[in-house]
Design an enzyme around this catalytic site. Structure first.
Site, short mmCIF file in Angstrom:
data_model
loop_
_atom_site.label_atom_id
_atom_site.label_comp_id
_atom_site.label_asym_id
_atom_site.label_seq_id
_atom_site.Cartn_x
_atom_site.Cartn_y
_atom_site.Cartn_z
N CYS A 1 0.84 -1.21 0.00
CA CYS A 1 0.00 0.00 0.00
C CYS A 1 0.87 1.26 0.00
O CYS A 1 0.57 2.23 -0.70
CB CYS A 1 -1.00 0.01 1.15
SG CYS A 1 -0.31 -0.37 2.76
N HIS B 1 -2.96 0.67 7.06
CA HIS B 1 -3.03 0.88 5.61
C HIS B 1 -2.52 2.28 5.27
O HIS B 1 -2.62 3.19 6.10
CB HIS B 1 -4.49 0.73 5.15
CG HIS B 1 -4.67 0.62 3.68
ND1 HIS B 1 -4.00 -0.30 2.90
CD2 HIS B 1 -5.46 1.33 2.81
CE1 HIS B 1 -4.37 -0.15 1.64
NE2 HIS B 1 -5.24 0.83 1.56
N ASP C 1 -8.22 4.70 -2.22
CA ASP C 1 -7.69 3.48 -1.61
C ASP C 1 -7.00 2.61 -2.67
O ASP C 1 -7.63 2.17 -3.62
CB ASP C 1 -8.86 2.72 -0.96
CG ASP C 1 -8.39 1.57 -0.07
OD1 ASP C 1 -7.28 1.06 -0.27
OD2 ASP C 1 -9.16 1.20 0.83
#
Lengths: 235, 235
Positions: A65, A177, A195
């Site tokens: 991520c 995250h 995202d």
């Protein structure tokens, strides 16, 4: 007690301490819904949106991520990119070439694949690129400070915000995250998260308060501090 | 004369015939510019935009514009996707797994890497997926028909348009290209192309007339017809 166990316990205590004071998270608003569409149209700070949307990617590994967010922001900033053999003579940042000898010297790719990046590790890796950045841990900041700084960045050319948060705290499944913010909608007091785990969740509009609470959580790999956010701009 | 030379000549004649009647292309509007931003905000047919933007990708090979467009549209439609080992247990379409035994039987990956896909080849490859699609060559259609059909699709849930056009004819460098359309802005009569060659060009707003002229060109690998567009919807 081993160092890693101490870190884990410190992290758990921090999560427990911060989540005890939190309210249940508000409903997230899907970017693709009618409401999400209206939020983008009405957003007052969305300069970051257009270059980021032009380079939005899906992370290529469960632990990438941070790597994906970094590639996205570097491309959005039009930082001079490395070569890509399959695209020669064109150049662009990918999740492969954004990791190089300089990032390897800070955190190895093997380590990133194994456990991802903490906020400070992410900042140290990102600092090997020609950008200006500052790290902000939520526990040394406030919601109002975060909202003001993030809105300021989202409204400016070549200024970007990457948030490091606990998914569970905004009502999603999963742990820590990283992803870029792209816009702010004042009326609903919500930020748009692009995202990078696109295989799992769409972009969402999250309230500033929920996002700040989710950043104000302990990372089990780090002791004595919390998650938070990175502010990135040109060198 | 070899078949390939005949096809090449037919293609060149068709390009020559169609470009002779065309006007010089209008200026393209960069999605990231203030004007581009306003076009998105004001766009009247943009339902396709949000799911496509959520899965926008950069093509991973110089000849993968069709492959990238297909992966993007399948993800936008939430078609059940293959596994990705690095993301297990999650699933998503990538430019690697969207090519499988079924697509290989239609056009081999080696062939795609060598020369890309013509419109008909692209349609045949895409038809191996669980979607409904129709192919429209520009020379058997009109600008008005194209505009009406594309606007109708862009305004509907799970309906998508992929255009196959000659870059040179809209004032960009390069040859034939595939990319999805994402929105239509009536006042300027422009479509938004989410160009998958992100290493080279940003998304652009192009006039319907320029885009139609660029589709109304001969593909040197195919004789007797022109480029055009695909309409894709759920099965």
């Amino acid at each position: 007690m081993s160092t890693s166990t101490r870190h884990l316990l410190a992290g758990l205590l921090l999560v427990s301490a911060t989540s005890a004071v939190g309210e249940p998270p508000s409903r997230l608003v899907d970017f693709r819904s009618d409401e999400g569409e209206q939020f983008l149209v009405q957003a007052e700070a969305r300069r970051a949106y257009f270059p980021l949307a032009s380079h939005f990617v899906c992370q290529e590994h469960r632990s990438f991520c941070g790597v994906a967010s970094m590639a996205m922001v570097l491309n959005a900033m039009q930082v001079s990119a490395p070569a890509v053999p399959e695209l020669a003579p064109y150049r662009t940042f990918t999740q492969t070439n954004v990791l190089d000898a300089a990032t390897e010297a800070v955190v190895s790719q093997a380590m990133i694949r194994e456990q991802g990046l903490s906020l400070d590790q992410f900042a140290a890796v990102f600092a090997t690129k020609p950008v200006t950045l500052s790290v902000h841990h939520a526990n040394t900041s406030t919601l109002d400070e975060f909202r003001a700084r993030a809105c300021d960045y989202l409204a400016r050319h070549d200024h970007f915000v990457i948030v490091n948060y606990l998914r569970r705290a905004i009502g999603q499944e999963g742990g820590g995250h990283h992803s870029p913010l792209a816009a702010y909608h004042r009326e609903s007091d919500r930020f748009l998260i692009l995202d990078v785990a696109r295989y799992k969740y769409p972009p969402v509009w999250v309230t500033a308060a929920d996002l700040f609470s989710a950043m104000n959580t302990g990372d089990p790999t780090v002791s004595g501090t919390t998650r938070g956010y990175l502010l990135v701009s040109g060198k």
